[in-house]
Design an enzyme around this catalytic site. Structure first.
Site, PDB file in Angstrom:
ATOM      1  N   TYR A  55     -37.566  67.282 -35.441  1.00 42.05           N
ATOM      2  CA  TYR A  55     -37.406  67.018 -34.017  1.00 42.05           C
ATOM      3  C   TYR A  55     -35.926  66.890 -33.656  1.00 42.05           C
ATOM      4  CZ  TYR A  55     -42.420  65.841 -33.617  1.00 42.05           C
ATOM      5  OH  TYR A  55     -43.790  65.871 -33.618  1.00 42.05           O
ATOM      6  N   SER A 210     -49.512  65.635 -27.300  1.00 36.69           N
ATOM      7  CA  SER A 210     -49.485  66.555 -26.146  1.00 36.69           C
ATOM      8  C   SER A 210     -50.659  66.333 -25.204  1.00 36.69           C
ATOM      9  CB  SER A 210     -49.453  68.015 -26.622  1.00 36.69           C
ATOM     10  OG  SER A 210     -49.096  68.881 -25.562  1.00 36.69           O
ATOM     11  N   GLY A 215     -46.829  69.100 -20.020  1.00 39.67           N
ATOM     12  CA  GLY A 215     -46.551  69.137 -18.581  1.00 39.67           C
ATOM     13  C   GLY A 215     -47.052  70.395 -17.895  1.00 39.67           C
ATOM     14  N   ARG A 216     -47.473  71.396 -18.690  1.00 39.67           N
ATOM     15  CA  ARG A 216     -47.906  72.668 -18.099  1.00 39.67           C
ATOM     16  C   ARG A 216     -49.152  72.517 -17.238  1.00 39.67           C
ATOM     17  NH1 ARG A 216     -46.103  73.759 -23.229  1.00 39.67           N
ATOM     18  NH2 ARG A 216     -48.182  73.343 -24.073  1.00 39.67           N
ATOM     19  N   ASN A 221     -49.724  77.417 -12.538  1.00 39.69           N
ATOM     20  CA  ASN A 221     -50.812  77.651 -11.591  1.00 39.69           C
ATOM     21  C   ASN A 221     -51.830  78.654 -12.116  1.00 39.69           C
ATOM     22  OD1 ASN A 221     -49.905  75.839  -9.556  1.00 39.69           O
ATOM     23  ND2 ASN A 221     -48.344  77.325  -8.963  1.00 39.69           N
ATOM     24  N   SER A 265     -43.144  60.605 -23.017  1.00 36.49           N
ATOM     25  CA  SER A 265     -42.067  60.403 -22.048  1.00 36.49           C
ATOM     26  C   SER A 265     -41.049  59.376 -22.524  1.00 36.49           C
ATOM     27  CB  SER A 265     -42.652  59.939 -20.710  1.00 36.49           C
ATOM     28  OG  SER A 265     -41.631  59.692 -19.770  1.00 36.49           O
ATOM     29  N   GLY A 266     -39.783  59.593 -22.109  1.00 32.46           N
ATOM     30  CA  GLY A 266     -38.727  58.623 -22.377  1.00 32.46           C
ATOM     31  C   GLY A 266     -38.407  57.774 -21.167  1.00 32.46           C
TER      32      GLY A 266
END
Length: 300
Positions: A55, A210, A215-216, A221, A265-266
């Site tokens: 990472y 995930s 976030g997709r 769309n 998330s950070g």
């Protein structure tokens, strides 16, 4: 406050939510700000922390270790998770990216992680991806050596099929404590390939990564994402949640294998939102409404 849960019976306890540091090298925070973030989620009860040796560039493990060095006493109250097994390609010397679960590769990865994280032991070491060249006996012997040396306390897998998990477990006396797999309403593979049924049978709680499909789910769309956003909004209003994220956490938590969710998330407000989601539940009908939105068809 986030409670501790057992991954396996009489095994290590982790926080019911795990803080992931996959994208930490993109957060652009200094050591003191990162330390404040670590302390903030630990104060919420999120004491389990997910890393991997690949990472980040610079390495997330090293960034984290440098922040932890400012207050090393925090280490005794956290559970550090990291991974080995992926060797990224290097375009400069034309090396192809590959998987490597040989003993020498495992040991080198662990030694690197210990140095970067500035700790003398790893709580849970996961094999990051299945290696088609895995010699289960060699991996098991290496695990036993690392455990005897006190460098790794528990072992598990990541992205393993049920058969791959079963093979490695067959060579070990101590249980593999988890299989870290992708679980979200877009990607239903873990729900359909016996991975979660195996987790139930072994009573070994999986870790879910995930959850928001990177976030997709909220940005792209596609027909599937449009259906999902529509239904997630409906259920959000029905259970009095404040975001679609909270609905997804609730949907994953309802699975009977009892996945432990990894937060990606950070941002501390989104971490708090994940913590708040632990208070929500949903009905079977609501859960299946989300499943139907993903599949694009109803139940038979």
């Amino acid at each position: 406050m986030v409670n501790k849960v057992e991954l396996v019976s009489d095994g290590i306890k982790v926080s019911e939510l795990i803080q992931g540091y996959y994208r930490m090298s993109d957060w652009e925070v200094d050591r003191q700000s990162l330390l404040s973030f670590i302390k903030a989620h630990m104060d919420m009860g999120i004491t389990s922390i997910d890393h991997a040796h690949i990472y980040g560039d610079p390495a997330c493990e090293e960034i984290f270790g440098n922040a932890l060095k400012l207050q090393p006493g925090l280490r005794k109250n956290m559970q550090l998770i990291t991974k080995f097994g992926i060797v990224p390609g290097k375009f400069t010397d034309s090396m192809t990216g590959h998987y490597n679960s040989s003993s020498s590769s495992i040991i080198a990865s662990v030694e690197s992680s210990l140095k970067r994280l500035q700790t003398d032991y790893i709580d849970i070491l996961l094999m990051h991806r299945p290696d088609l060249l895995m010699d289960a006996d060699e991996v098991a012997d290496t695990f036993k050596t690392l455990h005897k040396q006190g460098k790794v306390r528990h072992f598990g897998a990541s992205n393993f099929s049920a058969a791959q998990f079963e093979l490695l477990q067959s060579r070990l006396n101590q249980p593999l404590v988890t299989n870290q797999v992708e679980i979200n309403p877009v990607n239903l593979n873990a729900l359909e390939n016996s991975t979660l049924e195996q987790a139930q049978r072994l009573r070994a709680r999986p870790m879910a990564w995930s959850l928001m499909d990177g976030g997709r789910m909220f940005k792209e769309n596609t027909d599937k994402n449009y259906r999902l956003r529509t239904v997630l909004t409906e259920v959000m209003e029905e259970i009095n949640a404040t975001s679609m994220d909270q609905v997804v956490y609730t949907w994953v938590r309802k699975l009977p294998a009892k996945p432990v969710a990894i937060i990606g998330s950070g941002k501390i407000d989104r971490v708090q939102s994940a913590v708040d989601s632990l208070a929500f539940n949903m009905t079977h009908e609501q859960w299946y409404r989300i499943w139907v939105a993903s599949k694009g068809h109803g139940v038979a």
